[in-house]
Design a protein around this motif. Structure first.
Motif, PDB file in Angstrom:
ATOM      1  N   LYS A   7     -28.244  39.348   0.286  1.00 21.47           N
ATOM      2  CA  LYS A   7     -27.383  39.043  -0.844  1.00 21.47           C
ATOM      3  C   LYS A   7     -26.246  38.127  -0.402  1.00 21.47           C
ATOM      4  N   PRO A   8     -25.747  37.298  -1.302  1.00 19.02           N
ATOM      5  CA  PRO A   8     -24.570  36.501  -0.967  1.00 19.02           C
ATOM      6  C   PRO A   8     -23.439  37.400  -0.513  1.00 19.02           C
ATOM      7  N   PRO A   9     -22.758  37.058   0.575  1.00 23.42           N
ATOM      8  CA  PRO A   9     -21.692  37.908   1.084  1.00 23.42           C
ATOM      9  C   PRO A   9     -20.607  38.144   0.037  1.00 23.42           C
ATOM     10  N   ARG A  10     -20.171  39.380  -0.061  1.00 20.10           N
ATOM     11  CA  ARG A  10     -19.092  39.742  -0.959  1.00 20.10           C
ATOM     12  C   ARG A  10     -18.132  40.652  -0.207  1.00 20.10           C
ATOM     13  N   SER A  11     -16.859  40.386  -0.256  1.00 15.86           N
ATOM     14  CA  SER A  11     -15.884  41.237   0.421  1.00 15.86           C
ATOM     15  C   SER A  11     -14.513  40.960  -0.145  1.00 15.86           C
ATOM     16  N   ALA A  12     -13.537  41.701   0.382  1.00 12.27           N
ATOM     17  CA  ALA A  12     -12.152  41.492  -0.032  1.00 12.27           C
ATOM     18  C   ALA A  12     -11.635  40.139   0.424  1.00 12.27           C
ATOM     19  N   MET A  13     -12.369  39.450   1.291  1.00 14.12           N
ATOM     20  CA  MET A  13     -11.950  38.140   1.778  1.00 14.12           C
ATOM     21  C   MET A  13     -12.432  37.004   0.896  1.00 14.12           C
ATOM     22  N   ALA A  14     -13.091  37.308  -0.218  1.00 10.96           N
ATOM     23  CA  ALA A  14     -13.681  36.255  -1.046  1.00 10.96           C
ATOM     24  C   ALA A  14     -12.656  35.206  -1.461  1.00 10.96           C
ATOM     25  N   ASP A  15     -11.441  35.659  -1.831  1.00  9.03           N
ATOM     26  CA  ASP A  15     -10.413  34.711  -2.233  1.00  9.03           C
ATOM     27  C   ASP A  15     -10.044  33.784  -1.071  1.00  9.03           C
ATOM     28  N   LYS A  16     -10.050  34.322   0.137  1.00  8.07           N
ATOM     29  CA  LYS A  16      -9.732  33.513   1.300  1.00  8.07           C
ATOM     30  C   LYS A  16     -10.805  32.450   1.521  1.00  8.07           C
ATOM     31  N   TYR A  17     -12.054  32.813   1.253  1.00  8.21           N
ATOM     32  CA  TYR A  17     -13.117  31.826   1.382  1.00  8.21           C
ATOM     33  C   TYR A  17     -12.856  30.658   0.435  1.00  8.21           C
ATOM     34  N   GLN A  18     -12.438  30.950  -0.779  1.00  2.30           N
ATOM     35  CA  GLN A  18     -12.203  29.887  -1.756  1.00  2.30           C
ATOM     36  C   GLN A  18     -11.085  28.961  -1.309  1.00  2.30           C
ATOM     37  N   ARG A  19     -10.149  29.503  -0.538  1.00  2.00           N
ATOM     38  CA  ARG A  19      -9.031  28.687  -0.061  1.00  2.00           C
ATOM     39  C   ARG A  19      -9.373  27.912   1.210  1.00  2.00           C
ATOM     40  N   SER A  20     -10.519  28.183   1.788  1.00  2.00           N
ATOM     41  CA  SER A  20     -10.894  27.491   3.015  1.00  2.00           C
ATOM     42  C   SER A  20     -11.123  26.011   2.741  1.00  2.00           C
ATOM     43  N   PRO A  21     -10.553  25.125   3.551  1.00  2.00           N
ATOM     44  CA  PRO A  21     -10.805  23.683   3.380  1.00  2.00           C
ATOM     45  C   PRO A  21     -12.280  23.320   3.538  1.00  2.00           C
ATOM     46  N   GLN A  22     -13.044  24.207   4.172  1.00  2.00           N
ATOM     47  CA  GLN A  22     -14.475  23.941   4.393  1.00  2.00           C
ATOM     48  C   GLN A  22     -15.338  24.354   3.201  1.00  2.00           C
ATOM     49  N   ARG A  23     -14.768  25.003   2.208  1.00  2.00           N
ATOM     50  CA  ARG A  23     -15.551  25.545   1.099  1.00  2.00           C
ATOM     51  C   ARG A  23     -15.312  24.733  -0.174  1.00  2.00           C
ATOM     52  N   ARG A  24     -16.409  24.269  -0.760  1.00  2.00           N
ATOM     53  CA  ARG A  24     -16.334  23.525  -2.009  1.00  2.00           C
ATOM     54  C   ARG A  24     -17.519  23.904  -2.885  1.00  2.00           C
ATOM     55  N   ASP A  25     -17.237  24.099  -4.162  1.00  2.00           N
ATOM     56  CA  ASP A  25     -18.291  24.424  -5.134  1.00  2.00           C
ATOM     57  C   ASP A  25     -19.098  25.645  -4.719  1.00  2.00           C
ATOM     58  N   GLY A  26     -18.416  26.629  -4.125  1.00  2.00           N
ATOM     59  CA  GLY A  26     -19.077  27.883  -3.798  1.00  2.00           C
ATOM     60  C   GLY A  26     -19.847  27.886  -2.497  1.00  2.00           C
ATOM     61  N   HIS A  27     -19.801  26.782  -1.730  1.00  2.00           N
ATOM     62  CA  HIS A  27     -20.544  26.700  -0.486  1.00  2.00           C
ATOM     63  C   HIS A  27     -19.670  26.066   0.591  1.00  2.00           C
ATOM     64  N   PHE A  28     -19.922  26.456   1.845  1.00  2.00           N
ATOM     65  CA  PHE A  28     -19.260  25.787   2.966  1.00  2.00           C
ATOM     66  C   PHE A  28     -19.944  24.451   3.233  1.00  2.00           C
ATOM     67  N   GLN A  29     -19.138  23.483   3.667  1.00  2.00           N
ATOM     68  CA  GLN A  29     -19.666  22.137   3.890  1.00  2.00           C
ATOM     69  C   GLN A  29     -19.073  21.547   5.158  1.00  2.00           C
ATOM     70  N   ASN A  30     -19.761  20.564   5.704  1.00  2.00           N
ATOM     71  CA  ASN A  30     -19.250  19.823   6.842  1.00  2.00           C
ATOM     72  C   ASN A  30     -18.258  18.768   6.364  1.00  2.00           C
ATOM     73  N   PRO A  31     -17.374  18.311   7.242  1.00  2.00           N
ATOM     74  CA  PRO A  31     -16.427  17.264   6.839  1.00  2.00           C
ATOM     75  C   PRO A  31     -17.132  16.018   6.317  1.00  2.00           C
ATOM     76  N   ALA A  32     -18.209  15.623   6.969  1.00  2.00           N
ATOM     77  CA  ALA A  32     -19.024  14.503   6.483  1.00  2.00           C
ATOM     78  C   ALA A  32     -20.261  15.093   5.819  1.00  2.00           C
ATOM     79  N   PRO A  33     -20.446  14.883   4.526  1.00  2.00           N
ATOM     80  CA  PRO A  33     -21.587  15.498   3.829  1.00  2.00           C
ATOM     81  C   PRO A  33     -22.911  15.143   4.482  1.00  2.00           C
ATOM     82  N   ARG A  34     -23.794  16.122   4.521  1.00  2.00           N
ATOM     83  CA  ARG A  34     -25.123  15.922   5.090  1.00  2.00           C
ATOM     84  C   ARG A  34     -25.924  14.986   4.188  1.00  2.00           C
ATOM     85  N   PRO A  35     -26.547  13.955   4.747  1.00  2.00           N
ATOM     86  CA  PRO A  35     -27.349  13.045   3.918  1.00  2.00           C
ATOM     87  C   PRO A  35     -28.453  13.798   3.183  1.00  2.00           C
ATOM     88  N   ALA A  36     -28.660  13.437   1.953  1.00  2.00           N
ATOM     89  CA  ALA A  36     -29.689  14.102   1.147  1.00  2.00           C
ATOM     90  C   ALA A  36     -31.077  13.756   1.675  1.00  2.00           C
TER      91      ALA A  36
END
Length: 359
Positions: A7-36
């Motif tokens: 299951k998608p991880p769920r915890s009391a840290m969820a809000d912190k994940y949203q504030r992470s600079p690495q997290r966008r649109d519900g997913h973690f991402q690399n600084p340079a987007p991975r080529p499609a």
């Protein structure tokens, strides 16, 4: 084996994940987007990996392994490192043992009956390990995060240090939440005088078709007074290595991914030339290639990563440490080690009882 849904991880840290600079649109991402990549290309990669393997990706003979005993570990001095396979290292610092990306399973797979199988037995069984002060995890792929090993270690390990979200998996698997600490890139912790920092990497995460990049991936920096170690985890080459070197280097030893690479997936795994360049970017001294010699995860001959990085390191005058599985490396004064991968006995077959067995 019963395959459990992830299951998608769920915890009391969820809000912190949203504030992470690495997290966008519900997913973690690399600084340079991975080529499609097209669906067709992805299917071709999967097809080739399963049905079109070239010769030589698996050893013909036995991989030399030096057995490790509990007596040997108890007598080992501080700053000893034992390579247990792939990216699993047992490191003694300040009188305590630390374990990176522990994988003791026979296969790097959700199944016990299919998937990449070990080339060699772990040098020591889980049941024979000393008490572990901390497990350091880089990400949640099967060749780095072994559920059964984690569940066994849960009772004998004091701390689990993970990137964001990976710790939630551990808690779901029964690890007490009080033992789990989760980190975003550049976040640090001091434990027993050691300074550990989760640093950037260029990779991805997930254990099923439905949890892509819901957890973060990371490299790690470990500082013990005048000793500085870098553990790459899994990563493609990116300019983050130079930044890490500038902020936290230079490093006495870099434990660098050198294996499971291919021209078809350059973004997530480094070619040996890039491994060497990353080591230089980090301002490393000794280079120890890891992520090789244990599982068949690519299309290259199994021994190729060693030979290529050996030649490249010689060209760049970089001291290279290649301890065999189970051999002790003195981090304060490393040695080169033998070219053990050349000594596999042709025609022999690897047979062993899983080191996970507690019987």
């Amino acid at each position: 084996m019963v395959v459990r849904s992830s299951k998608p991880p769920r915890s009391a840290m969820a809000d912190k994940y949203q504030r992470s600079p690495q997290r966008r649109d519900g997913h973690f991402q690399n600084p340079a987007p991975r080529p499609a990549q097209s669906l067709g290309k992805n299917l071709r990669i999967i097809w080739n990996a399963f049905f079109n393997k070239p010769a030589g990706t698996v050893p013909n003979g036995l991989v030399p392994v030096q057995a490790v005993s509990r007596v040997q570990l108890d007598a080992a001095p501080n700053r000893s490192l034992f390579r247990l396979g792939h990216s699993t290292m047992l490191i003694k610092l300040r009188g305590s043992w630390w374990l990176t990306d522990p994988v003791f399973a026979e296969r790097a797979s959700p199944f016990q009956w299919m998937g990449p199988k070990r080339f060699h037995q772990p040098p020591i069984a889980l049941r024979d390990l000393p008490p572990i002060r901390g497990v350091i995890l880089s990400h949640d792929h099967y060749d780095h995060l072994d559920r059964q090993a984690i569940q066994y270690l849960a009772s004998t390990t004091e701390l689990f240090l993970t990137p964001l979200g990976v710790g939630d998996r551990l808690i779901e698997w029964g690890v007490p939440a009080a033992k789990v600490q989760q980190f975003d890139w550049w976040q640090s912790v001091e434990i027993d005088g050691l300074h550990l920092t989760a640093t950037p990497a260029q990779h991805f995460s997930g254990r099923t078709l439905f949890d892509h990049n819901l957890t973060l991936w990371a490299s790690w920096v470990i500082v013990d007074d005048d000793l500085r170690l870098f553990f790459s985890g899994d990563t493609g080459y990116f300019d983050g290595f130079k930044t890490i070197g500038e902020r936290l280097g230079p490093f006495d030893v870099t434990l660098m991914e050198t294996g499971a690479y291919d021209a078809q997936w350059p973004y997530v795994h480094m070619q040996p030339e890039q491994t060497v360049q990353a080591h230089l970017d980090l301002r490393g001294r000794w280079l120890m290639p890891v992520h090789n010699g244990t599982f068949d995860l690519a299309m290259h001959p199994w021994q190729e990563p060693f030979e290529r990085v050996l030649a490249l390191a010689a060209e760049c005058d970089i001291p290279l440490a290649t301890p065999r599985m189970g051999e002790c490396l003195d981090l304060a004064s490393p040695h080169t080690g033998e070219r053990w991968w050349r000594k596999a006995e042709a025609g022999a077959h690897v047979q062993w009882e899983s080191a996970l067995s507690l019987k």
